[in-house]
Design a protein around this motif. Sequence first.
Motif, PDB file in Angstrom:
ATOM      1  N   PRO A  56     -18.643  -4.885  -5.265  1.00 14.69           N
ATOM      2  CA  PRO A  56     -18.425  -5.090  -3.773  1.00 14.69           C
ATOM      3  C   PRO A  56     -18.158  -3.597  -2.987  1.00 14.69           C
ATOM      4  CG  PRO A  56     -17.357  -6.672  -5.069  1.00 14.69           C
ATOM      5  CD  PRO A  56     -17.751  -5.455  -6.213  1.00 14.69           C
ATOM      6  N   TYR A  59     -20.760  -2.325  -0.744  1.00 15.94           N
ATOM      7  CA  TYR A  59     -22.044  -3.004  -0.465  1.00 15.94           C
ATOM      8  C   TYR A  59     -22.174  -3.801   0.695  1.00 15.94           C
ATOM      9  CZ  TYR A  59     -24.487  -7.613  -1.759  1.00 15.94           C
ATOM     10  OH  TYR A  59     -25.594  -8.556  -1.901  1.00 15.94           O
ATOM     11  N   TYR A  62     -19.267  -3.116   2.864  1.00 16.00           N
ATOM     12  CA  TYR A  62     -18.059  -4.032   2.479  1.00 16.00           C
ATOM     13  C   TYR A  62     -16.700  -2.751   1.853  1.00 16.00           C
ATOM     14  CZ  TYR A  62     -14.398  -7.408   0.520  1.00 16.00           C
ATOM     15  OH  TYR A  62     -13.382  -7.930   0.156  1.00 16.00           O
ATOM     16  N   CYS A  67     -12.551  -9.336  -3.247  1.00 21.31           N
ATOM     17  CA  CYS A  67     -12.641 -10.218  -2.241  1.00 21.31           C
ATOM     18  C   CYS A  67     -11.175 -10.908  -2.847  1.00 21.31           C
ATOM     19  CB  CYS A  67     -13.560 -11.357  -1.899  1.00 21.31           C
ATOM     20  SG  CYS A  67     -15.158 -10.342  -1.372  1.00 21.31           S
ATOM     21  N   HIS A  76     -14.841 -14.205   1.026  1.00 23.36           N
ATOM     22  CA  HIS A  76     -15.047 -12.642   1.324  1.00 23.36           C
ATOM     23  C   HIS A  76     -13.673 -12.211   2.124  1.00 23.36           C
ATOM     24  CE1 HIS A  76     -19.570 -13.698   1.279  1.00 23.36           C
ATOM     25  NE2 HIS A  76     -18.994 -13.828   0.027  1.00 23.36           N
ATOM     26  N   ASP A  93     -12.082 -12.618  -6.366  1.00 22.93           N
ATOM     27  CA  ASP A  93     -13.355 -12.533  -6.580  1.00 22.93           C
ATOM     28  C   ASP A  93     -13.826 -11.104  -7.126  1.00 22.93           C
ATOM     29  OD1 ASP A  93     -16.064 -12.776  -6.955  1.00 22.93           O
ATOM     30  OD2 ASP A  93     -16.514 -14.199  -5.070  1.00 22.93           O
ATOM     31  N   THR A  95     -16.646  -8.604  -9.058  1.00 21.36           N
ATOM     32  CA  THR A  95     -17.940  -8.429  -9.415  1.00 21.36           C
ATOM     33  C   THR A  95     -18.037  -6.934 -10.031  1.00 21.36           C
ATOM     34  OG1 THR A  95     -18.490  -9.732  -7.542  1.00 21.36           O
ATOM     35  CG2 THR A  95     -20.487  -8.724  -8.932  1.00 21.36           C
ATOM     36  N   ASP A 104     -20.367 -11.700 -12.059  1.00 29.98           N
ATOM     37  CA  ASP A 104     -19.597 -11.972 -11.188  1.00 29.98           C
ATOM     38  C   ASP A 104     -18.673 -13.350 -11.337  1.00 29.98           C
ATOM     39  OD1 ASP A 104     -18.852 -12.505  -8.210  1.00 29.98           O
ATOM     40  OD2 ASP A 104     -21.100 -12.984  -7.560  1.00 29.98           O
ATOM     41  N   HIS A 167     -25.693 -17.993  -6.434  1.00 28.67           N
ATOM     42  CA  HIS A 167     -26.879 -17.137  -6.222  1.00 28.67           C
ATOM     43  C   HIS A 167     -27.418 -16.753  -7.847  1.00 28.67           C
ATOM     44  CE1 HIS A 167     -24.130 -13.867  -6.866  1.00 28.67           C
ATOM     45  NE2 HIS A 167     -23.191 -14.654  -6.188  1.00 28.67           N
ATOM     46  N   PHE A 173     -26.937  -7.635  -7.250  1.00 26.13           N
ATOM     47  CA  PHE A 173     -26.052  -8.734  -6.989  1.00 26.13           C
ATOM     48  C   PHE A 173     -26.173 -10.031  -6.688  1.00 26.13           C
ATOM     49  CE2 PHE A 173     -21.346  -7.700  -4.871  1.00 26.13           C
ATOM     50  CZ  PHE A 173     -20.961  -9.017  -5.348  1.00 26.13           C
ATOM     51  N   HIS A 174     -26.960 -10.105  -5.640  1.00 32.44           N
ATOM     52  CA  HIS A 174     -27.524 -11.618  -5.018  1.00 32.44           C
ATOM     53  C   HIS A 174     -28.908 -11.590  -5.095  1.00 32.44           C
ATOM     54  CE1 HIS A 174     -23.496 -10.924  -3.014  1.00 32.44           C
ATOM     55  NE2 HIS A 174     -23.472 -12.255  -3.655  1.00 32.44           N
ATOM     56  N   GLU A 200     -20.455 -21.357  -7.977  1.00 29.10           N
ATOM     57  CA  GLU A 200     -19.221 -21.122  -7.120  1.00 29.10           C
ATOM     58  C   GLU A 200     -18.902 -21.932  -5.958  1.00 29.10           C
ATOM     59  OE1 GLU A 200     -19.479 -17.172  -4.978  1.00 29.10           O
ATOM     60  OE2 GLU A 200     -21.574 -16.883  -5.891  1.00 29.10           O
ATOM     61  N   VAL A 220     -21.344  -7.959   5.798  1.00 25.62           N
ATOM     62  CA  VAL A 220     -20.822  -8.993   5.080  1.00 25.62           C
ATOM     63  C   VAL A 220     -19.921  -9.729   6.159  1.00 25.62           C
ATOM     64  CG1 VAL A 220     -19.281  -9.744   3.262  1.00 25.62           C
ATOM     65  CG2 VAL A 220     -20.845  -7.838   3.037  1.00 25.62           C
ATOM     66  N   GLU A 235     -15.638 -19.469  -9.680  1.00 27.06           N
ATOM     67  CA  GLU A 235     -17.005 -18.922  -9.946  1.00 27.06           C
ATOM     68  C   GLU A 235     -17.194 -18.332 -11.336  1.00 27.06           C
ATOM     69  OE1 GLU A 235     -17.980 -15.339  -7.603  1.00 27.06           O
ATOM     70  OE2 GLU A 235     -20.210 -15.740  -8.157  1.00 27.06           O
TER      71      GLU A 235
HETATM   72  N1  MF3 Z   1     -18.574 -11.745  -4.976  1.00 25.27           N
HETATM   73  C1  MF3 Z   1     -19.178 -12.678  -4.012  1.00 25.27           C
HETATM   74  C2  MF3 Z   1     -19.997 -13.539  -4.449  1.00 25.27           C
HETATM   75  O1  MF3 Z   1     -19.584 -14.302  -5.367  1.00 25.27           O
HETATM   76  C3  MF3 Z   1     -19.425 -11.791  -2.798  1.00 25.27           C
HETATM   77  C4  MF3 Z   1     -18.938 -10.843  -2.229  1.00 25.27           C
HETATM   78  S1  MF3 Z   1     -19.991  -9.726  -1.307  1.00 25.27           S
HETATM   79  C5  MF3 Z   1     -18.778  -8.759  -0.961  1.00 25.27           C
HETATM   80  O2  MF3 Z   1     -21.269 -13.765  -4.169  1.00 25.27           O
HETATM   81  F1  MF3 Z   1     -19.306  -7.754  -0.222  1.00 25.27           F
HETATM   82  F2  MF3 Z   1     -17.910  -9.225  -0.137  1.00 25.27           F
HETATM   83  F3  MF3 Z   1     -18.117  -8.050  -1.821  1.00 25.27           F
END
Ligand code: MF3
Length: 251
Positions: A56, A59, A62, A67, A76, A93, A95, A104, A167, A173-174, A200, A220, A235
């Motif tokens: 994150p 990102y 962010y 989060c 978020h 959360d 990642t 994630d 996702h 990441f996404h 999630e 974000v 998640e």
């Molecule tokens: N981890 C989050 C998800 O599950 C996404 C966070 S994006 C951020 O998709 F920029 F806020 F980290």
Amino acid sequence: MTIKTQDEIRSMEKVCRLAAETLQHVAKFVRPGVTTNELDQIVYDYTLSHEAKPAPLNYHGYPKSICTSVNHCICHGVPDDTPLKDGDIVNIDVTTYKYGFHGDTSATVFVGSVSDLAKRITETAENAMYRGIEAIAPHGTTGDIGFAINKYVTRKGFSVVKEIGGHGIGRNFHEDPFVPSFGRKGKGDPLRPWGTITVEPMINENDKDIVEFAIPNSSVKYYETQDRTLSAQFEHTVLITDVGYEILTQI
Ligand code: MF3
Ligand code: CO
Ligand code: CO
């Protein structure tokens, strides 16, 4: 959905295990009085000490490593200096980025002793995630997952968030596809063996609107329930196999 080679799957397995260990590690520090910034620092330090990066951080601008979504925050939530209070629920959360891949995972954690309602919505969110995961089949669709989640959540008297969801995940990441928390069996995007996705679901107390907020210097957004009632989420990152699925962020 990007299909992974055997080597890429091994990398996904390793980064996902580290993400799960990181979440388990930070969850031990949750108690009344701790700030979400302190939890953020714990994840930052733990991740770097394992030669990994918190995905994150920076990102799309962010500003933090995790989060942290407290009570009526849906997702978020940005860590800050507010101490957690007895009775709060907080979704953490995590990642992690390592070996060129992302893992994630998130969980909603109790702060001290929480209300029966907070327990019920949290338990519903966790079970809903597992219902969604269990609906994964090698040639199924994202609609199968969403259908299973929404059916379970509705039966428990709560509601799913439709605007945000899971996702595809991997080197990015996404990635495609969007994995909704509602839908119809056989509809949506196809699931393919050796693809990786997140499941999630975000579960709200009420079926009211959600509100989107900007994060300074970032594209974000964070989200809250409009009436400030509770929201909970879990998640996992999941590998679709030729015979079913494997949860990669489960220790
Ligand atoms: N981890 C989050 C998800 O599950 C996404 C966070 S994006 C951020 O998709 F920029 F806020 F980290
Ligand atoms: Co995710
Ligand atoms: Co996440």
